[in-house]
Design a protein around this motif. Structure first.
Motif, PDB file in Angstrom:
ATOM      1  N   LYS A   5       9.873   0.253  13.113  1.00 36.03           N
ATOM      2  CA  LYS A   5      10.811  -0.805  12.732  1.00 36.03           C
ATOM      3  C   LYS A   5      11.232  -1.655  13.912  1.00 36.03           C
ATOM      4  O   LYS A   5      11.284  -2.869  13.831  1.00 36.03           O
ATOM      5  CB  LYS A   5      12.040  -0.203  12.068  1.00 36.03           C
ATOM      6  CG  LYS A   5      11.814   0.254  10.671  1.00 36.03           C
ATOM      7  CD  LYS A   5      13.101   0.683  10.023  1.00 36.03           C
ATOM      8  CE  LYS A   5      12.845   1.092   8.593  1.00 36.03           C
ATOM      9  NZ  LYS A   5      14.076   1.447   7.905  1.00 36.03           N
ATOM     10  N   GLU A   6      11.558  -1.031  15.042  1.00 33.79           N
ATOM     11  CA  GLU A   6      12.004  -1.810  16.198  1.00 33.79           C
ATOM     12  C   GLU A   6      10.843  -2.534  16.881  1.00 33.79           C
ATOM     13  O   GLU A   6      11.060  -3.432  17.667  1.00 33.79           O
ATOM     14  CB  GLU A   6      12.736  -0.919  17.204  1.00 33.79           C
ATOM     15  CG  GLU A   6      11.884   0.167  17.824  1.00 33.79           C
ATOM     16  CD  GLU A   6      11.899   1.472  17.045  1.00 33.79           C
ATOM     17  OE1 GLU A   6      11.279   2.417  17.520  1.00 33.79           O
ATOM     18  OE2 GLU A   6      12.513   1.544  15.983  1.00 33.79           O
ATOM     19  N   GLY A   7       9.614  -2.182  16.562  1.00 32.06           N
ATOM     20  CA  GLY A   7       8.457  -2.810  17.185  1.00 32.06           C
ATOM     21  C   GLY A   7       7.915  -4.005  16.426  1.00 32.06           C
ATOM     22  O   GLY A   7       6.938  -4.599  16.825  1.00 32.06           O
ATOM     23  N   LYS A   8       8.543  -4.379  15.334  1.00 34.68           N
ATOM     24  CA  LYS A   8       8.017  -5.487  14.542  1.00 34.68           C
ATOM     25  C   LYS A   8       8.274  -6.846  15.163  1.00 34.68           C
ATOM     26  O   LYS A   8       7.735  -7.836  14.733  1.00 34.68           O
ATOM     27  CB  LYS A   8       8.582  -5.437  13.134  1.00 34.68           C
ATOM     28  CG  LYS A   8       8.092  -4.237  12.378  1.00 34.68           C
ATOM     29  CD  LYS A   8       8.244  -4.403  10.909  1.00 34.68           C
ATOM     30  CE  LYS A   8       7.749  -3.132  10.251  1.00 34.68           C
ATOM     31  NZ  LYS A   8       7.096  -3.345   9.039  1.00 34.68           N
ATOM     32  N   ASN A   9       9.084  -6.908  16.194  1.00 38.91           N
ATOM     33  CA  ASN A   9       9.362  -8.174  16.850  1.00 38.91           C
ATOM     34  C   ASN A   9       8.428  -8.430  18.023  1.00 38.91           C
ATOM     35  O   ASN A   9       8.621  -9.359  18.775  1.00 38.91           O
ATOM     36  CB  ASN A   9      10.817  -8.201  17.344  1.00 38.91           C
ATOM     37  CG  ASN A   9      11.782  -8.162  16.193  1.00 38.91           C
ATOM     38  OD1 ASN A   9      11.498  -8.662  15.115  1.00 38.91           O
ATOM     39  ND2 ASN A   9      12.926  -7.549  16.411  1.00 38.91           N
ATOM     40  N   PHE A  10       7.404  -7.590  18.182  1.00 36.41           N
ATOM     41  CA  PHE A  10       6.478  -7.716  19.289  1.00 36.41           C
ATOM     42  C   PHE A  10       5.061  -7.950  18.781  1.00 36.41           C
ATOM     43  O   PHE A  10       4.727  -7.576  17.669  1.00 36.41           O
ATOM     44  CB  PHE A  10       6.491  -6.449  20.151  1.00 36.41           C
ATOM     45  CG  PHE A  10       7.792  -6.242  20.870  1.00 36.41           C
ATOM     46  CD1 PHE A  10       8.044  -6.865  22.064  1.00 36.41           C
ATOM     47  CD2 PHE A  10       8.763  -5.425  20.333  1.00 36.41           C
ATOM     48  CE1 PHE A  10       9.233  -6.678  22.732  1.00 36.41           C
ATOM     49  CE2 PHE A  10       9.961  -5.219  20.981  1.00 36.41           C
ATOM     50  CZ  PHE A  10      10.198  -5.849  22.183  1.00 36.41           C
ATOM     51  N   ALA A  11       4.245  -8.574  19.632  1.00 34.41           N
ATOM     52  CA  ALA A  11       2.840  -8.795  19.304  1.00 34.41           C
ATOM     53  C   ALA A  11       2.002  -8.437  20.520  1.00 34.41           C
ATOM     54  O   ALA A  11       2.438  -8.605  21.661  1.00 34.41           O
ATOM     55  CB  ALA A  11       2.600 -10.247  18.905  1.00 34.41           C
ATOM     56  N   LYS A  12       0.801  -7.960  20.279  1.00 35.94           N
ATOM     57  CA  LYS A  12      -0.129  -7.633  21.359  1.00 35.94           C
ATOM     58  C   LYS A  12      -1.101  -8.799  21.499  1.00 35.94           C
ATOM     59  O   LYS A  12      -1.815  -9.137  20.563  1.00 35.94           O
ATOM     60  CB  LYS A  12      -0.872  -6.345  21.024  1.00 35.94           C
ATOM     61  CG  LYS A  12      -1.763  -5.853  22.118  1.00 35.94           C
ATOM     62  CD  LYS A  12      -2.348  -4.512  21.722  1.00 35.94           C
ATOM     63  CE  LYS A  12      -3.157  -3.935  22.834  1.00 35.94           C
ATOM     64  NZ  LYS A  12      -3.718  -2.643  22.438  1.00 35.94           N
ATOM     65  N   VAL A  13      -1.120  -9.415  22.680  1.00 34.29           N
ATOM     66  CA  VAL A  13      -1.973 -10.570  22.941  1.00 34.29           C
ATOM     67  C   VAL A  13      -3.093 -10.126  23.869  1.00 34.29           C
ATOM     68  O   VAL A  13      -2.850  -9.586  24.947  1.00 34.29           O
ATOM     69  CB  VAL A  13      -1.166 -11.718  23.593  1.00 34.29           C
ATOM     70  CG1 VAL A  13      -2.063 -12.887  23.906  1.00 34.29           C
ATOM     71  CG2 VAL A  13      -0.027 -12.132  22.695  1.00 34.29           C
ATOM     72  N   ILE A  14      -4.337 -10.358  23.446  1.00 38.74           N
ATOM     73  CA  ILE A  14      -5.508 -10.006  24.252  1.00 38.74           C
ATOM     74  C   ILE A  14      -6.229 -11.293  24.606  1.00 38.74           C
ATOM     75  O   ILE A  14      -6.598 -12.070  23.736  1.00 38.74           O
ATOM     76  CB  ILE A  14      -6.446  -9.060  23.477  1.00 38.74           C
ATOM     77  CG1 ILE A  14      -5.696  -7.798  23.052  1.00 38.74           C
ATOM     78  CG2 ILE A  14      -7.663  -8.710  24.317  1.00 38.74           C
ATOM     79  CD1 ILE A  14      -6.473  -6.909  22.132  1.00 38.74           C
ATOM     80  N   ARG A  15      -6.406 -11.516  25.920  1.00 41.40           N
ATOM     81  CA  ARG A  15      -7.049 -12.739  26.393  1.00 41.40           C
ATOM     82  C   ARG A  15      -8.282 -12.396  27.212  1.00 41.40           C
ATOM     83  O   ARG A  15      -8.293 -11.414  27.953  1.00 41.40           O
ATOM     84  CB  ARG A  15      -6.088 -13.526  27.275  1.00 41.40           C
ATOM     85  CG  ARG A  15      -4.857 -13.971  26.548  1.00 41.40           C
ATOM     86  CD  ARG A  15      -3.909 -14.671  27.446  1.00 41.40           C
ATOM     87  NE  ARG A  15      -4.619 -15.645  28.260  1.00 41.40           N
ATOM     88  CZ  ARG A  15      -4.062 -16.410  29.164  1.00 41.40           C
ATOM     89  NH1 ARG A  15      -2.786 -16.311  29.385  1.00 41.40           N
ATOM     90  NH2 ARG A  15      -4.754 -17.253  29.850  1.00 41.40           N
ATOM     91  N   ALA A  16      -9.332 -13.208  27.111  1.00 40.08           N
ATOM     92  CA  ALA A  16     -10.520 -13.059  27.941  1.00 40.08           C
ATOM     93  C   ALA A  16     -10.341 -13.936  29.172  1.00 40.08           C
ATOM     94  O   ALA A  16     -10.056 -15.129  29.062  1.00 40.08           O
ATOM     95  CB  ALA A  16     -11.759 -13.479  27.170  1.00 40.08           C
ATOM     96  N   VAL A  17     -10.484 -13.341  30.353  1.00 36.99           N
ATOM     97  CA  VAL A  17     -10.311 -14.055  31.611  1.00 36.99           C
ATOM     98  C   VAL A  17     -11.597 -13.926  32.408  1.00 36.99           C
ATOM     99  O   VAL A  17     -12.128 -12.827  32.574  1.00 36.99           O
ATOM    100  CB  VAL A  17      -9.122 -13.466  32.411  1.00 36.99           C
ATOM    101  CG1 VAL A  17      -8.945 -14.196  33.727  1.00 36.99           C
ATOM    102  CG2 VAL A  17      -7.855 -13.516  31.599  1.00 36.99           C
ATOM    103  N   ARG A  18     -12.092 -15.048  32.900  1.00 37.77           N
ATOM    104  CA  ARG A  18     -13.345 -15.043  33.648  1.00 37.77           C
ATOM    105  C   ARG A  18     -13.078 -14.763  35.127  1.00 37.77           C
ATOM    106  O   ARG A  18     -12.248 -15.402  35.750  1.00 37.77           O
ATOM    107  CB  ARG A  18     -14.050 -16.378  33.500  1.00 37.77           C
ATOM    108  CG  ARG A  18     -15.433 -16.362  34.064  1.00 37.77           C
ATOM    109  CD  ARG A  18     -16.141 -17.629  33.736  1.00 37.77           C
ATOM    110  NE  ARG A  18     -17.545 -17.304  33.597  1.00 37.77           N
ATOM    111  CZ  ARG A  18     -18.435 -18.074  33.048  1.00 37.77           C
ATOM    112  NH1 ARG A  18     -18.078 -19.232  32.557  1.00 37.77           N
ATOM    113  NH2 ARG A  18     -19.682 -17.712  32.981  1.00 37.77           N
ATOM    114  N   SER A  19     -13.834 -13.835  35.684  1.00 38.76           N
ATOM    115  CA  SER A  19     -13.711 -13.483  37.086  1.00 38.76           C
ATOM    116  C   SER A  19     -14.430 -14.517  37.942  1.00 38.76           C
ATOM    117  O   SER A  19     -15.539 -14.937  37.620  1.00 38.76           O
ATOM    118  CB  SER A  19     -14.312 -12.100  37.339  1.00 38.76           C
ATOM    119  OG  SER A  19     -14.361 -11.821  38.718  1.00 38.76           O
ATOM    120  N   GLU A  20     -13.804 -14.916  39.037  1.00 35.76           N
ATOM    121  CA  GLU A  20     -14.428 -15.902  39.924  1.00 35.76           C
ATOM    122  C   GLU A  20     -15.562 -15.285  40.741  1.00 35.76           C
ATOM    123  O   GLU A  20     -16.527 -15.968  41.074  1.00 35.76           O
ATOM    124  CB  GLU A  20     -13.373 -16.489  40.856  1.00 35.76           C
ATOM    125  CG  GLU A  20     -12.337 -17.312  40.140  1.00 35.76           C
ATOM    126  CD  GLU A  20     -11.298 -17.870  41.088  1.00 35.76           C
ATOM    127  OE1 GLU A  20     -11.462 -17.756  42.312  1.00 35.76           O
ATOM    128  OE2 GLU A  20     -10.309 -18.435  40.582  1.00 35.76           O
TER     129      GLU A  20
END
Length: 51
Positions: free
Chosen positions: A12-27
């Motif tokens: 219940k207390e975790g419904k205000n959060f989202a997990k964001v996964i991003r792809a980042v390119r290594s230089e």
């Protein structure tokens, strides 16, 4: 470990959060790595916009 994070977001207390996964390119290697962040729902768009 990902299962534990996802399971905690379903409480219940975790419904205000989202997990964001991003792809980042290594230089150095030009390979993609994935960065995971847990942010509040109102910060999701700001997190996706930043480089």
């Amino acid at each position: 470990m990902a299962k534990k994070v996802v399971a905690s977001l379903q409480k219940k207390e975790g419904k205000n959060f989202a997990k964001v996964i991003r792809a980042v390119r290594s230089e150095k290697t030009d390979a993609y790595t994935f960065r995971e962040e847990i942010v509040t729902l109102d910060q999701v768009q700001d997190t996706l916009k930043k480089n």
